[in-house]
Structures are given as C-alpha cells and as structure tokens.
Design a protein around this motif. Structure first.
Motif, PDB file in Angstrom:
ATOM      1  N   UNK A   1      22.586  80.648  19.668  1.00 35.88           N
ATOM      2  CA  UNK A   1      22.367  80.498  18.254  1.00 35.88           C
ATOM      3  C   UNK A   1      23.604  81.095  17.972  1.00 35.88           C
ATOM      4  N   UNK A   2      24.152  82.318  17.840  1.00 33.50           N
ATOM      5  CA  UNK A   2      25.529  82.716  17.117  1.00 33.50           C
ATOM      6  C   UNK A   2      26.748  82.925  18.105  1.00 33.50           C
ATOM      7  N   UNK A   3      27.855  82.295  18.440  1.00 32.93           N
ATOM      8  CA  UNK A   3      28.839  83.232  18.866  1.00 32.93           C
ATOM      9  C   UNK A   3      29.557  84.286  17.862  1.00 32.93           C
ATOM     10  N   UNK A   4      30.047  85.319  18.589  1.00 31.03           N
ATOM     11  CA  UNK A   4      30.646  86.589  17.477  1.00 31.03           C
ATOM     12  C   UNK A   4      32.165  86.618  18.300  1.00 31.03           C
ATOM     13  N   UNK A   5      33.303  86.741  17.930  1.00 29.88           N
ATOM     14  CA  UNK A   5      34.173  86.805  18.466  1.00 29.88           C
ATOM     15  C   UNK A   5      34.479  88.547  18.519  1.00 29.88           C
ATOM     16  N   UNK A   6      34.660  88.673  18.878  1.00 29.23           N
ATOM     17  CA  UNK A   6      35.061  90.347  19.174  1.00 29.23           C
ATOM     18  C   UNK A   6      34.151  91.517  18.560  1.00 29.23           C
ATOM     19  N   UNK A   7      33.782  92.620  19.677  1.00 24.08           N
ATOM     20  CA  UNK A   7      33.047  93.719  19.436  1.00 24.08           C
ATOM     21  C   UNK A   7      33.541  94.670  19.247  1.00 24.08           C
TER      22      UNK A   7
ATOM     23  N   UNK B   1      26.904  78.553  15.372  1.00 21.02           N
ATOM     24  CA  UNK B   1      27.477  79.620  14.161  1.00 21.02           C
ATOM     25  C   UNK B   1      28.741  79.808  15.047  1.00 21.02           C
ATOM     26  N   UNK B   2      29.448  80.363  14.600  1.00 25.02           N
ATOM     27  CA  UNK B   2      30.811  81.633  14.896  1.00 25.02           C
ATOM     28  C   UNK B   2      30.525  82.138  13.935  1.00 25.02           C
ATOM     29  N   UNK B   3      31.066  83.828  13.872  1.00 22.54           N
ATOM     30  CA  UNK B   3      31.715  84.788  12.929  1.00 22.54           C
ATOM     31  C   UNK B   3      32.855  85.082  14.608  1.00 22.54           C
ATOM     32  N   UNK B   4      34.072  85.124  13.333  1.00 23.11           N
ATOM     33  CA  UNK B   4      34.942  85.292  13.538  1.00 23.11           C
ATOM     34  C   UNK B   4      35.418  87.498  13.397  1.00 23.11           C
ATOM     35  N   UNK B   5      35.069  88.031  14.116  1.00 20.45           N
ATOM     36  CA  UNK B   5      34.971  89.405  14.280  1.00 20.45           C
ATOM     37  C   UNK B   5      36.407  89.955  14.443  1.00 20.45           C
ATOM     38  N   UNK B   6      37.627  89.448  15.404  1.00 23.51           N
ATOM     39  CA  UNK B   6      38.675  89.567  16.264  1.00 23.51           C
ATOM     40  C   UNK B   6      39.545  90.554  15.680  1.00 23.51           C
ATOM     41  N   UNK B   7      39.519  91.100  14.560  1.00 18.61           N
ATOM     42  CA  UNK B   7      40.363  92.105  14.662  1.00 18.61           C
ATOM     43  C   UNK B   7      42.129  91.791  14.010  1.00 18.61           C
ATOM     44  N   UNK B   8      43.008  92.567  14.726  1.00 15.59           N
ATOM     45  CA  UNK B   8      43.940  91.723  14.540  1.00 15.59           C
ATOM     46  C   UNK B   8      44.647  90.734  15.379  1.00 15.59           C
TER      47      UNK B   8
END
Length: 414
Positions: free
Chosen positions: A5-11, A155-162
C-alpha cells in the motif's frame, strides 16, 4: 513483483512515525533504508512537541526503557550572560520535557519498534529509480548484495533525510537563502558535569553571533559537543583530525574548563552546507517529510521535531488519500509544514543577526515574553495564539530594536 500500500523511504524518525501510524490504520507498509543501523546521526537534542508525535504513532513506549537523559529546558550563554528557559513555564499547553538521545540508539529502537508492529523494514537497500502515476508507483532498488528489485506501491512517503531521494531524482531541491555553514562535533566524557548541566542543552554564542557551540549531555555520562560556524571556520577546525576543534573545546572560556581533561569518544566529524530547501513537498503519488523537505540550521534543535511532525501529518494525509478523499496536499500539508518552518526560519535569522540574543540577554526580560519564546523553543510553532508565533517575521527585530533604544537611553541618563 512485490506490491504494498505504502512505500516509505528512510527509517529515521520521520519514516518510522509515518509507517507506524499507517500500520495502525491497517495498511501494508514497507520501509527501504539505505544505511545499516545502528548508524551515527546528529540531531541529538529533541523538543517537547515531538513527544506528541511519538505518542500518537505508538512509538514513545518503546523509547522509554532506554532511559535517555531527560531534557527540561535550554540554556543560552554568551560570556557572563546567561538565559535559561524551562519548558514547564511555557505559554502553550503541551509537553514540558523531552529527551537528549544518542541517535544511533534512538533511531534503531524506533526502527525495531516499527518492525515489531508488522512493518517490513529493510536496511542497506538503496532506491535507484522511481516512476510515479495516479494509481501506482514503481520503485527500483538494490538490496544489500547489490541485486536489483522492484516494488509497486499505491503511494510513496520520502523520509530519506539528508539522502533526499525524491528531491534528487525529481530535481526538487533548491538552495537555501542562509549563509553556507557547517558543524564539527564529537562525544566527550563529561567528568566535570554538574547536576544542573545534565538536564539542559547549553548553547554558547561567540564570534559576534556568527558562531556557537553546543553541549548536549547524555545519561551515560558523556556529552555531545559541536561547533557551528561559517564554512571556512569549520573546515579549519576540522582539518588534521579536528586538532583545532579539540583545542577549542578544551580551552573555550565560556565552558569554564568543563572539558579541559576530557577524552574524545571518537575523532571529530564535520558536516558542511547542510541548509537546503525544496521546490515542492508533494506530487503525483508521493509526499516528502523530514529533512527531505527543508533543513534550516541546528541552532534550535528543530530537526527531529519537524521530522516527526511531517512524518505524522504525511501519514494522516496518505490515509485520507487512500480512503478516496480528494486531498488538498498544498493547503493541508505543504502550507501547514511550511508555517512551522517559517517560524523557525525567523528565529534562526534572529539568532545570527543578534536580535534573539539582544532579547534574551537584556537586563530585564518580561516573563510573559519569555514564556511565549519558550513555547517556540519547545517546538510549538503552530500555536497561532502565541504572538511570538503569529508575528514571527517581525516581532524579534522590532522587540530587539526597542530594547536597544531603551538601553541606550538608560546609558545616556546614567
């Protein structure tokens, strides 16, 4: 091909808060993280506001057993002048304390707790390409062995920071208006720490407000010490294994010999040119959160709070979108996050112009004003009932000007 459903980039904090919230709503969520955890990261002094986001996403309970150093306020110093803020005295009703954390431990526990909730968390997986569309997003990535894989997500949430994965792939970055600065830092043993010093981050301004030094105490008896200044200054302090940085920390007068005989836990590290903006925070099939949006400056420790705030709001907006709502990403997400960023932008500008110091180091500071500023320092930058939030772009320079005029008149009459 794997579908989610959702792919999040960054942990990091933004990604784990977003993923945990969405998992709680029943979605199939996968995180792709480029780095191997635990990994070092600065941004070690949190703000009370982020406790609300950690609580709502169900992650705060996982952090509590780590017994991080409790943070109850912030102290600003310049020479013999000192102004201390205590979050229990703030204007906005909210959390009155938070933590000071070693990010390697903090971020690892967030990722572990998120995985325990059923989120598929994958480390050492680098996103290489993204194709976005109205209904499905295609993400290509390499696994730890370098093998290529593909995921389809709604949907994608980009939480990849720097790492700024989508801003980099989609050419969304824009330069910051701030002077290019950097930071050099390490962890030190803190044998001379007083009980009072253990609670607060200490910020010491010097070099006519162009530079400052932080001291962030941890619960294990060590302290993070960093120097921020213009790029040339930080490069000079960091060269030759941080030789000049080490000398400065041991001898800086405002620290009163606190680290004069301390051992460094690791060789000093430097980060340069960290301030950066973004052209847009959302687009077809994706949204940016955390440092993938905009990073200002470390002076008021706003990084993790913006990460958790934007992570949580991006997740809530994604939930509404996947439920079929016609979501106004510009109004309900971008403008909301931008309001908070703009408040801190005014305070960062006020710090380097000296207006902030003029106010907090004034001979007399009104207690109501101090409480209202304290709420900003606690991260409550969306509280429009606070004049120091609502009028953020004018109130600091105006008040500083009044204080200077008053002090000048007093000197003339003395």
């Amino acid at each position: 091909m794997q579908t989610v459903d959702v792919l999040v980039i960054g942990a990091g904090p933004a990604g784990t808060v977003a993923a945990s919230y969405l998992k709680k709503q029943g979605y199939d969520v996968t995180i792709l993280e480029k780095e191997k955890f635990p990994r070092f990261q600065i941004g070690e002094s949190l703000l009370p506001c982020c406790m609300e986001h950690l609580t709502e996403s169900g992650l705060r309970e996982a952090i509590e057993p780590l017994n991080f150093q409790k943070k109850t306020g912030a102290a600003f110093m310049r020479g013999e002048k000192r102004c201390e803020f205590f979050f229990e005295d703030q204007f906005t009703k909210g959390w009155t304390w938070t933590w000071q954390v070693k990010r390697a431990d903090f971020d690892s526990k967030l990722a572990e707790a998120t995985r325990a909730k059923g989120v598929d968390v994958n480390f050492e997986c680098e996103v290489t390409a993204v194709q976005c569309g109205p209904d499905k997003q295609i993400i290509d990535y390499n696994d730890p062995a370098g093998n290529p894989h593909r995921i389809e997500a709604k949907f994608i949430i980009d939480s990849s920071g720097y790492g700024r994965v989508l801003p980099r792939l989609f050419d969304l970055s824009k330069p910051s208006a701030f002077t290019p600065r950097g930071a050099v830092f390490s962890h030190l043993e803190d044998k001379n720490r007083t009980e009072k010093a253990s609670n607060n981050i200490f910020v010491h301004s010097f070099d006519s407000n162009k530079s400052w030094i932080w001291a962030i105490p941890f619960s294990d008896g060590s302290t993070s010490v960093g120097i921020v200044g213009d790029r040339e200054k930080i490069e000079a302090l960091a060269e030759n294994g941080g030789e000049k940085y080490k000398e400065f920390v041991k001898n800086f007068e405002d620290l009163g010999g606190r680290f004069s005989d301390s051992q460094f836990k690791f060789e000093p590290r430097a980060i340069l040119g960290y301030s950066i903006g973004v052209k847009q925070m959302s687009g077809e099939g994706f949204v940016l959160s955390g440092n993938s949006t905009e990073f200002l400056d470390p002076i008021f420790s706003s990084g993790v709070t913006f990460a958790t705030a934007s992570g949580l709001l991006s997740a809530k907006m994604t939930h509404r979108h996947l439920q079929g709502e016609n979501v106004d990403w510009k109004k309900d997400y971008e403008q909301v996050i931008q309001k908070g960023i703009d408040v801190f932008r005014s305070y960062v500008s006020g710090w380097y112009s000296g207006d902030f110091q003029t106010i907090v180091f004034a001979k007399y500071i009104d207690e109501d004003i101090k409480r209202q500023i304290c709420s900003v320092l606690a991260g409550y930058v969306w509280d429009q009932s606070n004049p120091f939030v609502k009028k953020h772009d004018t109130i600091l320079p105006t008040l500083a000007k009044v204080i200077k005029m008053k002090e000048k008149a007093e000197e003339a009459n003395s």
